[in-house]
Design an enzyme around this catalytic site. Sequence first.
Site, PDB file in Angstrom:
ATOM      1  N   GLU A 288      60.925  32.308  48.901  1.00 45.64           N
ATOM      2  CA  GLU A 288      61.277  32.125  50.321  1.00 45.64           C
ATOM      3  C   GLU A 288      60.804  30.776  50.843  1.00 45.64           C
ATOM      4  OE1 GLU A 288      63.396  34.136  51.181  1.00 45.64           O
ATOM      5  OE2 GLU A 288      62.980  35.806  49.811  1.00 45.64           O
TER       6      GLU A 288
ATOM      7  N   HIS B 231      63.213  28.075  50.030  1.00 47.49           N
ATOM      8  CA  HIS B 231      64.367  28.030  50.937  1.00 47.49           C
ATOM      9  C   HIS B 231      64.102  27.171  52.174  1.00 47.49           C
ATOM     10  CE1 HIS B 231      67.194  30.759  49.140  1.00 47.49           C
ATOM     11  NE2 HIS B 231      66.474  31.847  49.291  1.00 47.49           N
TER      12      HIS B 231
HETATM   13  N1  BES Z   1      68.089  35.128  51.616  1.00 47.31           N
HETATM   14  C1  BES Z   1      67.590  36.252  50.903  1.00 47.31           C
HETATM   15  C2  BES Z   1      67.522  37.496  51.748  1.00 47.31           C
HETATM   16  C3  BES Z   1      68.817  38.254  51.848  1.00 47.31           C
HETATM   17  C4  BES Z   1      69.229  39.034  50.792  1.00 47.31           C
HETATM   18  C5  BES Z   1      69.572  38.216  52.985  1.00 47.31           C
HETATM   19  C6  BES Z   1      70.412  39.731  50.881  1.00 47.31           C
HETATM   20  C7  BES Z   1      70.750  38.905  53.084  1.00 47.31           C
HETATM   21  C8  BES Z   1      71.174  39.671  52.027  1.00 47.31           C
HETATM   22  C9  BES Z   1      66.198  35.981  50.370  1.00 47.31           C
HETATM   23  O1  BES Z   1      65.897  34.646  50.172  1.00 47.31           O
HETATM   24  C10 BES Z   1      66.121  36.635  49.026  1.00 47.31           C
HETATM   25  O2  BES Z   1      66.770  36.163  48.131  1.00 47.31           O
HETATM   26  N2  BES Z   1      65.364  37.723  48.890  1.00 47.31           N
HETATM   27  C11 BES Z   1      65.292  38.471  47.664  1.00 47.31           C
HETATM   28  C12 BES Z   1      63.940  38.384  47.056  1.00 47.31           C
HETATM   29  C13 BES Z   1      63.842  37.224  46.132  1.00 47.31           C
HETATM   30  C14 BES Z   1      62.464  37.027  45.602  1.00 47.31           C
HETATM   31  C15 BES Z   1      64.797  37.336  44.961  1.00 47.31           C
HETATM   32  C16 BES Z   1      65.591  39.905  47.988  1.00 47.31           C
HETATM   33  O3  BES Z   1      65.572  40.240  49.162  1.00 47.31           O
HETATM   34  O4  BES Z   1      65.875  40.664  47.076  1.00 47.31           O
HETATM   35 ZN    ZN Z   2      66.764  33.785  48.509  1.00 46.81          ZN
END
Ligand code: BES
Ligand code: ZN
Length: 866
Positions: free
Chosen positions: A310, A313
């Site tokens: 995060e 990002h």
């Molecule tokens: N931008 C995503 C969050 C997200 C996920 C928003 C799906 C909308 C829909 C965030 O950066 C992300 O990728 N989170 C992952 C965890 C990450 C460590 C792989 C998640 O939520 O699974």
């Molecule tokens: Zn992500």
Amino acid sequence: MSGKKEFSRLPTDLKPTNYILSLQPNLKDFTFKGSEVIEVKVEKATPTVILNSADIEVQSAVYSAGGSGDTNIKASVEYNKDHEKVTLTFPSDLQVGTGRLQLEFTGELNDKMKGFYRSKYSSPEGEERYCAVTQFEATDARRAFPCWDEPAVKATFDVTLVVPKDRVALSNMPVKSESASETDPNLKVVTYERTPIMSTYLLAFIVGEYDYVEDKDSDGVLVRVYTPVGKKQQGDFALKVAVKTLPFYKNYFKIAYPLPKMDLIAIADFAAGAMENWGLVTYRETALLIDPENSSAKTKQWVALVVGHEIAHQWFGNLVTMEWWTHLWLNEGFASWIEYLCVDHCFPEFDIWTQFVNADLGRALELDALHNSHPIEVPVGHPDEVDEIFDAISYSKGASVIRMLHDYIGDEDFRKGMNQYLTKFKYSNAFTEDLWDSLQDASGKPVHKVMNTWTKQMGYPVIKVTERQDGDKRVMTLSQEKFCADGKQPEGTSSYEWMVPVTIMSKSKDVKKVLLEKPSMEVTLDNVKAGDWVKVNSGTVGVYRVQYTSESLERFIPAIKDKSLPATDRLGLQSDLFALARAGMVSAVDVLKVAEAYINEDNYTVWSDLGMSLGGVGIILQNTDSYDKYKAFTRKLFKPVADSVGWDPKADEGPLVAMLRDLALGKLGRSNDEATVAEARKRFDAHVAGTTTLSADLKSPVYSIVMSNGDQEAYDKMMKLYDGADMQEEKVRISRLLGSIKDVNLKKKVLEFAMSDKVRSQDTVFVISGVTNTVEGRELVWQFVQDNWSTLIERYSGGFLLSRLVKIATENFITDERAKEIEKFFAAHPAPAAERTIQQSVENIRLNEKWMNENATRVTEFLKSY
Ligand code: BES
Ligand code: ZN
């Protein structure tokens, strides 16, 4: 997919430059009031303004041109629910120039974990309370305020929150001013500093009760981790990671973090794992909170990866944003790659890059071999289509092609190119091509040409290798074709061709790099003795499978046994073989024989991947009489490593040993190894009795062994532990494996429990998933999903939790008949954002059937000796 949903982007006659936004959530009746003044630029005279808006009621909309506040004109308001838009129509044209659009509106603090929503928690006194939080990505900012909710329409935001005076109120920026409300003595008015120019999906507002720990990073950025009240020490670990990570990225990108603060906060009800809102990153509790006594090594590693993801990002996504969701993979693929770089920097003891090969490359190769996969860059429009691409292709294949590219052009040029790209597009948007421009410029290598073959066409190649010895030289012929999970080339297959950076290593560890640009090529290696192994895809960095002749394959066996073949290669070799066997390109029995060569293996990640490969075969064999024999085979394979790690940690052992212990003992116990089951029961009983508490790392194997070999009594004890657990980590650990209990009636109880209010809606799907590891369990779950479909769809209304549910409930069946039944069900019961998942599941079922037809008899024969 069954046809594109109608969709159009917002008109560009008008553009917002700044939003002055005020929101007042009501934590009692779950509504909110809002007002906004949007400073706009009219670029083409128009009487209508179209904004995104969903589930919001607009009470008034007026426009005033320029600074002259007294020439207000009032608009009529018309909603388009299906398109999530609102049209404001003015009596006459808004003239070219600047102006202010002023809206008053109301909405609901919903319970769907998207938009502006409510999340439930208990106060330290045990009282049930609610906080208000946001989740806007991808397309839900429009549920909190009418706006141009597209990533390329960036603006600045002046946010004000009107909240109960005893609550914590947070947004992306630090507080600018705070005062008592003039109309209600119980409220305070909190205004935040203006944000940088940013996309709507990255805004965040939070109102609730929290404690925090804080520190500053080496550049003076204030970092806070917000936790539930009374648990602030559980934020310490993430705080340390964040404080180290911010300067790491600053140094990597050579660009400073642009905001004065960085908050990380644990949210009780949270659909995703975490969300990168600029300056206010939200997390599931299990992705942020660590209790030194009660959190496992695996959870620590997970928290470090998520924090690393995060925070990446904040540059890659927030500072520079994809122009449209088609380029979502830029965000997610890149962050999913660099999180490993960050964790490797902070915690080398996790040997995290080896784990990448299992967790990301492996996942990508599995999904992307299906005929129902999709290219990394995929045209999307409607929100349901956008939601659907938050999948293993965008994340894991995206990360894998970046890892391959990084290896191809080298770290120095990669960093140079990254810096150029981020500098050029900061506070703005970019396309995939823009990144290739910068990396090509920095490296002088044909990045566009190479990468287009990976992001614009779906799938990846299998490279077939033949070898010929020529004196002390080895002449290798490499040829590529599309790898398909079923071994069958799709129609028009000749158009599939990749530019593949290939790395080859011989037994003497000499490495040769070539670019395979044609259907086939010859490569000559010097100084290779007859009989030496030569490994194609050294380090398992390339996104492809490799098929050797059985003679070449044979040469690896001693190198697997004595582990002179590096760990990533040992991992990749068996992973390729299991996939080739599924495709019918090698015999499954031969692959099980190679698996036996891993008897001396000591690497956690290699075991983990091999365990998953074997588990996949096991799921199918559960439908045959040989499953007991297969368990015996598994026991024999895992026994030596389980013995060598033992039950009790040795002084100074690293986290990977703890993870290996979890894996090996768990495998043995779940394969009904008597001594292991007995020991697990003993330790479990002592834990329940309170005489000897299980260490955090032993909980998962012990619980899972006890449950999978347990009865009503074990179930009751486990439930008691669940009820008494304070940490979400423990509740999740327990609830996910409850379903492995054998008794069918107890499995039914687990399904009821999953839907009860003892389980948070965000976790339900994973609890249900726990029931699917046996033949009977899968029947129950599929029936359950059909019976409860309307409740489930209402709960998850689209969203990726629904597609996870669909996947786990369907993909492991083994008959064409069942595949047809599933197709029929979903034809009658549409599942928005899960359409592709359904097709993938059905394809997997037919692959399982094929495996059964082609291999079951011979595998049964082979297993007779166990
Ligand atoms: N931008 C995503 C969050 C997200 C996920 C928003 C799906 C909308 C829909 C965030 O950066 C992300 O990728 N989170 C992952 C965890 C990450 C460590 C792989 C998640 O939520 O699974
Ligand atoms: Zn992500």
